[in-house]
Write an enzyme that holds these catalytic residues in place. Sequence first.
Site, PDB file in Angstrom:
ATOM      1  N   GLY A  50      71.116  47.661 -60.262  1.00 47.18           N
ATOM      2  CA  GLY A  50      72.368  46.795 -59.462  1.00 47.18           C
ATOM      3  C   GLY A  50      73.526  47.137 -60.076  1.00 47.18           C
ATOM      4  N   GLN A  67      82.430  46.539 -62.130  1.00 52.94           N
ATOM      5  CA  GLN A  67      81.732  47.538 -63.185  1.00 52.94           C
ATOM      6  C   GLN A  67      82.304  48.936 -62.771  1.00 52.94           C
ATOM      7  OE1 GLN A  67      77.489  46.135 -62.400  1.00 52.94           O
ATOM      8  NE2 GLN A  67      77.594  46.928 -64.547  1.00 52.94           N
ATOM      9  N   CYS A  93      72.551  45.727 -68.642  1.00 51.46           N
ATOM     10  CA  CYS A  93      73.758  45.976 -68.011  1.00 51.46           C
ATOM     11  C   CYS A  93      74.188  47.374 -68.235  1.00 51.46           C
ATOM     12  CB  CYS A  93      74.739  44.731 -68.350  1.00 51.46           C
ATOM     13  SG  CYS A  93      76.304  45.061 -67.335  1.00 51.46           S
ATOM     14  N   LEU A  94      74.556  48.041 -67.025  1.00 49.17           N
ATOM     15  CA  LEU A  94      75.117  49.324 -67.133  1.00 49.17           C
ATOM     16  C   LEU A  94      76.512  49.477 -67.828  1.00 49.17           C
ATOM     17  CD1 LEU A  94      74.206  50.589 -63.528  1.00 49.17           C
ATOM     18  CD2 LEU A  94      73.125  51.238 -65.752  1.00 49.17           C
ATOM     19  N   HIS A 151      72.575  38.441 -61.554  1.00 50.46           N
ATOM     20  CA  HIS A 151      73.045  39.118 -62.496  1.00 50.46           C
ATOM     21  C   HIS A 151      74.280  39.734 -61.766  1.00 50.46           C
ATOM     22  CE1 HIS A 151      73.413  42.110 -65.907  1.00 50.46           C
ATOM     23  NE2 HIS A 151      74.086  42.522 -65.030  1.00 50.46           N
ATOM     24  N   GLU A 152      74.111  40.359 -60.657  1.00 51.74           N
ATOM     25  CA  GLU A 152      75.209  41.080 -59.834  1.00 51.74           C
ATOM     26  C   GLU A 152      76.357  40.036 -59.446  1.00 51.74           C
ATOM     27  OE1 GLU A 152      75.454  43.916 -60.779  1.00 51.74           O
ATOM     28  OE2 GLU A 152      73.332  44.516 -61.334  1.00 51.74           O
ATOM     29  N   HIS A 165      78.629  39.164 -62.146  1.00 48.36           N
ATOM     30  CA  HIS A 165      79.505  39.974 -62.500  1.00 48.36           C
ATOM     31  C   HIS A 165      80.807  39.939 -61.385  1.00 48.36           C
ATOM     32  CE1 HIS A 165      78.603  43.156 -65.199  1.00 48.36           C
ATOM     33  NE2 HIS A 165      77.214  43.310 -64.580  1.00 48.36           N
TER      34      HIS A 165
END
Length: 169
Positions: free
Chosen positions: A46, A51, A93-94, A135-136, A139
């Site tokens: 994701g 991000q 997380c990226l 999660h996304e 963000h």
Amino acid sequence: MAIRELRYYGDPVLTTEATEIDTFDANLEKLARDMLETMDAAGGVGLAANQIGLTKRIFVYDCSHYQAGMRGAIVNPVWEPVGNLGQIGAEGCLSIPNISARTQRYYQVKVTGQDVYGRPVAMVASDLMARCIQHETDHLDGVLFLQRLEPEEYKHAMAQVRESDWFNA
């Protein structure tokens, strides 16, 4: 298509709430394609727009290796839990590379929003896809998964962040 630069923990854009999208055009389609390519290159499931430094309410996902057809983008997502069953699992997380922690999420959620053409979308998701949606969307609300951790997990994760090469670069 282009791979966009990822933003990392400490960048204020990651704690900024994204604004709703009301223009559905070729630029939004290109953004979604770029986000998918960026996510793929980074090895994620994701990616939210903040991000890559944009405060727009869109995220992309790819859980297709767990369930066929689970790849795409959701614009202006809103989710709600389906039932009270929770799941605790490793989450990363990226934007916080190489850090993973046990994170509490709902096991099943319903998400509504739009696709990149402005058409309404809705799905009920469970397990990994439900985790991804939560999660996304966090963000897009300016919330990082670290904020969802129990105190001891948070303390441990933050120690890892402070020792990370990417954080000290």
